[in-house]
Write an enzyme that holds these catalytic residues in place. Sequence first.
Site, PDB file in Angstrom:
ATOM      1  N   GLN A 153       0.812  -1.223   0.000  1.00  0.00           N
ATOM      2  CA  GLN A 153       0.000   0.000   0.000  1.00  0.00           C
ATOM      3  C   GLN A 153       0.841   1.267   0.000  1.00  0.00           C
ATOM      4  O   GLN A 153       0.300   2.368   0.040  1.00  0.00           O
ATOM      5  CB  GLN A 153      -0.942  -0.017   1.216  1.00  0.00           C
ATOM      6  CG  GLN A 153      -1.948  -1.160   1.138  1.00  0.00           C
ATOM      7  CD  GLN A 153      -2.756  -1.343   2.410  1.00  0.00           C
ATOM      8  OE1 GLN A 153      -2.521  -0.677   3.412  1.00  0.00           O
ATOM      9  NE2 GLN A 153      -3.713  -2.248   2.378  1.00  0.00           N
ATOM     10  N   HIS A 217      -1.264   0.038   5.680  1.00  0.00           N
ATOM     11  CA  HIS A 217      -1.960   1.027   6.531  1.00  0.00           C
ATOM     12  C   HIS A 217      -1.111   2.247   6.857  1.00  0.00           C
ATOM     13  O   HIS A 217      -0.736   2.477   7.999  1.00  0.00           O
ATOM     14  CB  HIS A 217      -2.457   0.367   7.828  1.00  0.00           C
ATOM     15  CG  HIS A 217      -3.523  -0.653   7.592  1.00  0.00           C
ATOM     16  ND1 HIS A 217      -4.338  -1.119   8.591  1.00  0.00           N
ATOM     17  CD2 HIS A 217      -3.916  -1.298   6.466  1.00  0.00           C
ATOM     18  CE1 HIS A 217      -5.186  -2.013   8.094  1.00  0.00           C
ATOM     19  NE2 HIS A 217      -4.940  -2.139   6.800  1.00  0.00           N
ATOM     20  N   GLU A 313     -15.715   3.341   8.881  1.00  0.00           N
ATOM     21  CA  GLU A 313     -16.390   4.371   9.675  1.00  0.00           C
ATOM     22  C   GLU A 313     -16.268   5.760   9.072  1.00  0.00           C
ATOM     23  O   GLU A 313     -15.214   6.130   8.557  1.00  0.00           O
ATOM     24  CB  GLU A 313     -15.770   4.452  11.085  1.00  0.00           C
ATOM     25  CG  GLU A 313     -15.896   3.196  11.905  1.00  0.00           C
ATOM     26  CD  GLU A 313     -15.298   3.361  13.300  1.00  0.00           C
ATOM     27  OE1 GLU A 313     -14.719   4.443  13.581  1.00  0.00           O
ATOM     28  OE2 GLU A 313     -15.410   2.418  14.103  1.00  0.00           O
ATOM     29  N   TYR A 323     -11.365   7.314  19.125  1.00  0.00           N
ATOM     30  CA  TYR A 323     -12.383   6.701  18.268  1.00  0.00           C
ATOM     31  C   TYR A 323     -12.420   5.172  18.379  1.00  0.00           C
ATOM     32  O   TYR A 323     -13.151   4.518  17.644  1.00  0.00           O
ATOM     33  CB  TYR A 323     -12.205   7.209  16.835  1.00  0.00           C
ATOM     34  CG  TYR A 323     -12.543   8.694  16.782  1.00  0.00           C
ATOM     35  CD1 TYR A 323     -13.825   9.124  16.433  1.00  0.00           C
ATOM     36  CD2 TYR A 323     -11.620   9.659  17.183  1.00  0.00           C
ATOM     37  CE1 TYR A 323     -14.158  10.476  16.457  1.00  0.00           C
ATOM     38  CE2 TYR A 323     -11.941  11.012  17.216  1.00  0.00           C
ATOM     39  CZ  TYR A 323     -13.211  11.408  16.851  1.00  0.00           C
ATOM     40  OH  TYR A 323     -13.546  12.745  16.910  1.00  0.00           O
ATOM     41  N   TYR A 334     -10.545 -10.296   9.226  1.00  0.00           N
ATOM     42  CA  TYR A 334     -10.722 -10.948   7.923  1.00  0.00           C
ATOM     43  C   TYR A 334     -10.913 -12.451   8.089  1.00  0.00           C
ATOM     44  O   TYR A 334     -11.575 -13.098   7.295  1.00  0.00           O
ATOM     45  CB  TYR A 334      -9.525 -10.672   7.020  1.00  0.00           C
ATOM     46  CG  TYR A 334      -9.511  -9.257   6.496  1.00  0.00           C
ATOM     47  CD1 TYR A 334     -10.463  -8.844   5.561  1.00  0.00           C
ATOM     48  CD2 TYR A 334      -8.580  -8.334   6.947  1.00  0.00           C
ATOM     49  CE1 TYR A 334     -10.475  -7.545   5.104  1.00  0.00           C
ATOM     50  CE2 TYR A 334      -8.590  -7.029   6.489  1.00  0.00           C
ATOM     51  CZ  TYR A 334      -9.537  -6.646   5.560  1.00  0.00           C
ATOM     52  OH  TYR A 334      -9.547  -5.359   5.115  1.00  0.00           O
TER      53      TYR A 334
HETATM   54 CA   LIG Z   1     -14.161   3.534  15.780  1.00  0.00          CA
END
Ligand SMILES: [Ca+2]
Length: 447
Positions: A153, A217, A313, A323, A334
């Site tokens: 990524q 990520h 989200e 969060y 997964y």
């Molecule tokens: Ca969250």
Amino acid sequence: MGKISWSRLTFLLMLIFVLALAACGNGDSSEEETTEESTEESDTATEETEESTEESDESADGESESAETEPKVTDFEPAFEEQTRAPEVETEAELDVEVVAEGLGVPWGMVEFDTNRLLVTQRDSAELLIVNLEDGSVSDPIEGTPEVNSEDQGGLLDVTVAPDFDESRTVFMTFSQDIEGGTVTAVGKGMLSEDETALEDFEVIFQATPAYEGTLHYGGRIIFDDDGNLFLTTGERSDDPIRERAQDLDAYLGKVIHITPDGEPVESNPFIEDEDALDGIYSYGHRNIQGVDFHPETGDLWIVEFGPQAGDELNIIEAGNNYGWPVVSYGIEYSGELINEGVSEHEAQGFVEPRYYWDPTSAPSGMSFYDNDAISEWENNLFIGGLAPNYIVRVVIEDDTIVGEERLLTDEGERFRDILVTEDGALIASTDGGKIYRITEADEGSE
Ligand SMILES: [Ca+2]
């Protein structure tokens, strides 16, 4: 068992060879992208049959049907009714959908730096290009872009320009950088030369430490606020246990970060007085934030973070908030295992509830509010690229609540990577297939 004939054996060997080749073709994919790609394939195969057979139970009791037609993959219930599977809405205007450029790599980030001209990053080749939306022309790569780690990524990620770009010519980019100990999400800046062929004096201004030996990520979106400071989003580097660092205030992983154009923490940041916390942190407990924009009316900072299996989200970011990742999530691993102990409620655990989540995944990427009135029914709506399933998500928001969802360009078969809205109100979308789409309202009488 009888003998296998030579011709049959030869056939079997060739079959194995061909299958092995096909498997190698997807070999650079990460866990997530592999999942996305396999999801994508099964989706297209089953889409038509499922659409015709499902949904009848939901509409029977008078409730509006959601834009989501696939079954949920988790057993979680939303904290409030409008938190997921919003009613489907449909754009009434007739749209003109045009591919203005193609043959690019993965155009990960885009910014309109001049009327109808975009700076576009190429993730894997780490090139920065200028795409002219009026004639579809694509420039040669601009010299002076940084060295990147382009595995999985990683690569050259987002791009934006300084609010005073017309004078300063300053371009900001994010990228995955090799440093001692692994890779980091880095921010750098340079000056675009007058002839637009080179970035001059490029320098790294921020590194989201600690480095980690992984290539997943990175987060990597950047946006300027009204005070001329930058918000940067990061990822938590995916693996267990490094992802737990999203909860730690001494690591820049899984965070929204607020820095000056020189890469210094903004003085009003929430943890600046906390000696144990990194001063650049603005919010925490995030997974992999792939999209960011300010709501045109409220001025709030909205982000979209890529979930595990489901649990993507939409969050409104406020200073100092947590969060919840990876303690709580509306998604599952997964593998199908529960995350932590399978707690989805955020608020009950002391975290901020997402304003909205997807189950199954919408595979969200770049996003942009439609801060324009060229297509009046889209004003203040949010548009999000979907990687797999392959569509653009349109989200209608009232008082911070998602009241409608639409999926656009579902038939293009493209992984939509980044979204922007031009000054004249065109919706621009880039795809991993190397295309740049322009979506406008069709001229009256053009049919
Ligand atoms: Ca969250």
